[in-house]
Design an enzyme around this catalytic site. Structure first.
Site, PDB file in Angstrom:
ATOM      1  N   ASP A 186      -3.122-118.908 -22.263  1.00 60.51           N
ATOM      2  CA  ASP A 186      -3.733-120.187 -21.884  1.00 60.51           C
ATOM      3  C   ASP A 186      -2.701-121.106 -21.230  1.00 60.51           C
ATOM      4  O   ASP A 186      -1.519-121.077 -21.575  1.00 60.51           O
ATOM      5  CB  ASP A 186      -4.324-120.852 -23.144  1.00 60.51           C
ATOM      6  CG  ASP A 186      -5.298-121.972 -22.785  1.00 60.51           C
ATOM      7  OD1 ASP A 186      -5.792-121.999 -21.639  1.00 60.51           O
ATOM      8  OD2 ASP A 186      -5.563-122.823 -23.656  1.00 60.51           O
TER       9      ASP A 186
ATOM     10  N   GLY B   4      -4.027-123.517 -15.676  1.00 61.85           N
ATOM     11  CA  GLY B   4      -4.492-124.682 -14.939  1.00 61.85           C
ATOM     12  C   GLY B   4      -3.528-125.851 -15.079  1.00 61.85           C
ATOM     13  O   GLY B   4      -3.153-126.487 -14.085  1.00 61.85           O
TER      14      GLY B   4
ATOM     15  N   SER C 281     -16.317-115.090 -22.525  1.00 64.12           N
ATOM     16  CA  SER C 281     -17.740-115.196 -22.148  1.00 64.12           C
ATOM     17  C   SER C 281     -18.094-116.652 -21.831  1.00 64.12           C
ATOM     18  O   SER C 281     -19.056-116.922 -21.120  1.00 64.12           O
ATOM     19  CB  SER C 281     -18.637-114.635 -23.258  1.00 64.12           C
ATOM     20  OG  SER C 281     -18.167-114.975 -24.533  1.00 64.12           O
TER      21      SER C 281
ATOM     22  N   ASN D   6     -15.990-118.659 -20.158  1.00 66.62           N
ATOM     23  CA  ASN D   6     -15.335-119.063 -18.908  1.00 66.62           C
ATOM     24  C   ASN D   6     -16.260-119.025 -17.691  1.00 66.62           C
ATOM     25  O   ASN D   6     -15.935-119.580 -16.637  1.00 66.62           O
ATOM     26  CB  ASN D   6     -14.080-118.205 -18.637  1.00 66.62           C
ATOM     27  CG  ASN D   6     -12.915-118.510 -19.558  1.00 66.62           C
ATOM     28  OD1 ASN D   6     -12.138-117.627 -19.919  1.00 66.62           O
ATOM     29  ND2 ASN D   6     -12.765-119.784 -19.959  1.00 66.62           N
ATOM     30  N   TRP D   7     -17.443-118.395 -17.808  1.00 64.14           N
ATOM     31  CA  TRP D   7     -18.404-118.429 -16.697  1.00 64.14           C
ATOM     32  C   TRP D   7     -18.821-119.863 -16.385  1.00 64.14           C
ATOM     33  O   TRP D   7     -19.294-120.159 -15.286  1.00 64.14           O
ATOM     34  CB  TRP D   7     -19.674-117.631 -17.033  1.00 64.14           C
ATOM     35  CG  TRP D   7     -19.465-116.153 -17.187  1.00 64.14           C
ATOM     36  CD1 TRP D   7     -19.496-115.450 -18.350  1.00 64.14           C
ATOM     37  CD2 TRP D   7     -19.207-115.182 -16.158  1.00 64.14           C
ATOM     38  NE1 TRP D   7     -19.269-114.107 -18.110  1.00 64.14           N
ATOM     39  CE2 TRP D   7     -19.096-113.921 -16.767  1.00 64.14           C
ATOM     40  CE3 TRP D   7     -19.050-115.265 -14.762  1.00 64.14           C
ATOM     41  CZ2 TRP D   7     -18.834-112.752 -16.049  1.00 64.14           C
ATOM     42  CZ3 TRP D   7     -18.791-114.095 -14.041  1.00 64.14           C
ATOM     43  CH2 TRP D   7     -18.692-112.866 -14.690  1.00 64.14           C
TER      44      TRP D   7
ATOM     45  N   ARG E  52      -6.416-123.133 -31.486  1.00 65.78           N
ATOM     46  CA  ARG E  52      -7.744-122.624 -31.830  1.00 65.78           C
ATOM     47  C   ARG E  52      -7.864-121.178 -31.362  1.00 65.78           C
ATOM     48  O   ARG E  52      -7.061-120.689 -30.563  1.00 65.78           O
ATOM     49  CB  ARG E  52      -8.850-123.497 -31.226  1.00 65.78           C
ATOM     50  CG  ARG E  52      -8.759-123.698 -29.734  1.00 65.78           C
ATOM     51  CD  ARG E  52      -9.935-124.543 -29.201  1.00 65.78           C
ATOM     52  NE  ARG E  52      -9.723-124.912 -27.822  1.00 65.78           N
ATOM     53  CZ  ARG E  52      -9.372-126.135 -27.406  1.00 65.78           C
ATOM     54  NH1 ARG E  52      -9.204-127.113 -28.285  1.00 65.78           N
ATOM     55  NH2 ARG E  52      -9.196-126.382 -26.121  1.00 65.78           N
TER      56      ARG E  52
ATOM     57  N   GLU F  83      -0.897-112.539 -38.334  1.00 64.65           N
ATOM     58  CA  GLU F  83       0.017-113.694 -38.335  1.00 64.65           C
ATOM     59  C   GLU F  83      -0.202-114.483 -37.040  1.00 64.65           C
ATOM     60  O   GLU F  83      -0.154-113.911 -35.946  1.00 64.65           O
ATOM     61  CB  GLU F  83       1.475-113.219 -38.417  1.00 64.65           C
ATOM     62  CG  GLU F  83       1.814-112.527 -39.723  1.00 64.65           C
ATOM     63  CD  GLU F  83       1.628-113.422 -40.947  1.00 64.65           C
ATOM     64  OE1 GLU F  83       1.899-114.630 -40.842  1.00 64.65           O
ATOM     65  OE2 GLU F  83       1.200-112.901 -41.997  1.00 64.65           O
TER      66      GLU F  83
HETATM   67  C1  IPE Z   1      -9.354-118.997 -23.835  1.00 65.03           C
HETATM   68  O1  IPE Z   1      -8.848-120.038 -23.059  1.00 65.03           O
HETATM   69  C2  IPE Z   1      -9.801-117.857 -22.984  1.00 65.03           C
HETATM   70  C3  IPE Z   1      -8.765-117.162 -22.211  1.00 65.03           C
HETATM   71  C4  IPE Z   1      -7.482-117.392 -22.228  1.00 65.03           C
HETATM   72  C5  IPE Z   1      -9.248-116.095 -21.371  1.00 65.03           C
HETATM   73  P1  IPE Z   1      -9.765-121.302 -22.667  1.00 65.03           P
HETATM   74  O2  IPE Z   1      -8.899-122.199 -21.874  1.00 65.03           O
HETATM   75  O3  IPE Z   1     -11.019-120.830 -22.020  1.00 65.03           O
HETATM   76  O4  IPE Z   1     -10.108-121.907 -24.093  1.00 65.03           O
HETATM   77  P2  IPE Z   1     -10.671-123.337 -24.487  1.00 65.03           P
HETATM   78  O5  IPE Z   1     -11.861-123.592 -23.618  1.00 65.03           O
HETATM   79  O6  IPE Z   1      -9.593-124.345 -24.235  1.00 65.03           O
HETATM   80  O7  IPE Z   1     -10.992-123.222 -25.947  1.00 65.03           O
HETATM   81  C1  IPE Z   2      -6.093-119.547 -19.067  1.00 63.33           C
HETATM   82  O1  IPE Z   2      -5.645-120.701 -18.458  1.00 63.33           O
HETATM   83  C2  IPE Z   2      -6.758-118.599 -18.088  1.00 63.33           C
HETATM   84  C3  IPE Z   2      -8.219-118.455 -18.294  1.00 63.33           C
HETATM   85  C4  IPE Z   2      -8.908-119.036 -19.211  1.00 63.33           C
HETATM   86  C5  IPE Z   2      -8.905-117.569 -17.376  1.00 63.33           C
HETATM   87  P1  IPE Z   2      -6.603-121.956 -18.233  1.00 63.33           P
HETATM   88  O2  IPE Z   2      -7.259-121.821 -16.911  1.00 63.33           O
HETATM   89  O3  IPE Z   2      -7.517-122.128 -19.378  1.00 63.33           O
HETATM   90  O4  IPE Z   2      -5.549-123.121 -18.190  1.00 63.33           O
HETATM   91  P2  IPE Z   2      -5.710-124.595 -18.782  1.00 63.33           P
HETATM   92  O5  IPE Z   2      -6.035-124.456 -20.229  1.00 63.33           O
HETATM   93  O6  IPE Z   2      -6.794-125.272 -18.013  1.00 63.33           O
HETATM   94  O7  IPE Z   2      -4.370-125.213 -18.546  1.00 63.33           O
HETATM   95 MG    MG Z   3      -7.407-123.204 -21.114  1.00 62.16          MG
END
Ligand code: IPE
Ligand code: IPE
Ligand code: MG
Length: 261
Positions: A29, A32, A75, A77-78, A203, A216
């Site tokens: 994560d 972005g 699922s 992220n769509w 989380r 862990e």
């Molecule tokens: C979790 O990250 C999913 C992946 C890394 C593929 P998200 O960025 O989607 O999680 P939330 O929305 O902050 O919980």
């Molecule tokens: C994780 O990075 C990649 C995916 C969920 C696909 P994010 O895109 O969630 O990055 P942040 O959390 O917005 O920084």
């Molecule tokens: Mg994220």
């Protein structure tokens, strides 16, 4: 204690964390936020994130981590803006196309987990071909979770398990945790020893809800594109310092470990 409780005893091969983790699961994560910090688009962050994926795979192969599971697309992220979803799909397709041979050369078997039916036919074809190309590799297992959700995994496994019970005339109250676990997406890998989430959030975001029962947990503020071998090493070091008790007392664990050293 019922027989079902005995059978649910979690995987314990790494009760002594002085040894390296056998299975590491990662929520990658922060792509972005990394991009925004650099004044670039989120897409640039995902592209940079691919380099960090390669480094994590190299680190795992080099350090004898037999199973690595990466959460690449949930699922949920769509629901991101369409252009971002499209870019993620393109990056996924391109990685399948260009990396399968490299995985094979390094003895790494690719296993995709998640509901692949929602992807384009092109991606489904590339996925099947990459899995087939690496199917005989046995040095390391790389599980990549795409369109994956932990709740989806559990309900799918429950449906299969109860259908099997019905077909075999087994009463539903005799179905055990082990029966269900063998129908989960990761049935062939032991439960993760170490879970890492980068990007600062604490989380689980619907990742491996069943399999993380005794894993862990390690949360890092480092954004995924900056997660390098040194950061991976730091996570493994913390893991090695943990005492895995599985409900026992610290004293019990220490007296059992005496026999292993
Ligand atoms: C979790 O990250 C999913 C992946 C890394 C593929 P998200 O960025 O989607 O999680 P939330 O929305 O902050 O919980
Ligand atoms: C994780 O990075 C990649 C995916 C969920 C696909 P994010 O895109 O969630 O990055 P942040 O959390 O917005 O920084
Ligand atoms: Mg994220």
């Amino acid at each position: 204690m019922t027989s079902s409780e005995i059978k649910s005893t979690p995987h314990r091969s790494n009760q002594n964390p002085d040894s390296a983790p056998e299975h590491v699961a990662i929520i990658m994560d922060g792509n972005g936020r990394w991009a925004l910090e650099q004044g670039r688009t989120r897409v640039a962050g995902h592209k940079k994130g691919v380099d960090a994926v390669k480094e994590a795979i190299r680190y795992s192969r080099k350090n004898g981590i037999a199973h690595l599971t990466l959460f690449a697309f949930s699922s949920e992220n769509w629901s991101r803006p369409e252009p971002e979803v499209s870019t993620l799909m393109e990056l996924f397709a391109s990685a399948l196309d260009t990396q399968a041979e490299k995985l094979k050369d390094n003895g790494i078997r690719l296993n995709l987990i998640g509901n692949l039916s929602r992807f384009s036919t092109r991606i489904q074809r590339l996925a099947a071909s990459a899995e087939a190309m690496t199917a005989k590799c046995d040095e390391m297992m790389l599980n990549v979770a795409v369109n994956y959700g932990g709740q989806w995994d559990v309900i799918e496994a429950a449906r299969k398990t109860f259908a099997e019970a019905l077909a075999e005339d087994i009463p539903f109250d005799q179905v055990t945790e082990r029966d269900l676990a063998k129908n989960l997406a990761l049935a062939h890998s032991p439960d993760p020893d170490l879970f890492i989430r980068t990007g600062g959030e604490c989380r689980i975001s619907n990742f491996m809800l069943w399999q993380l029962a005794y894993t862990e947990l390690y949360f890092s503020d480092v954004l995924w594109p900056n997660f390098n071998s040194d950061e991976f090493d730091a996570a493994v070091e913390v893991y090695r310092g943990r005492e895995r008790r599985y409900g026992q007392t610290g004293q019990q664990v220490k007296s059992q470990l005496k026999y292993y050293v």
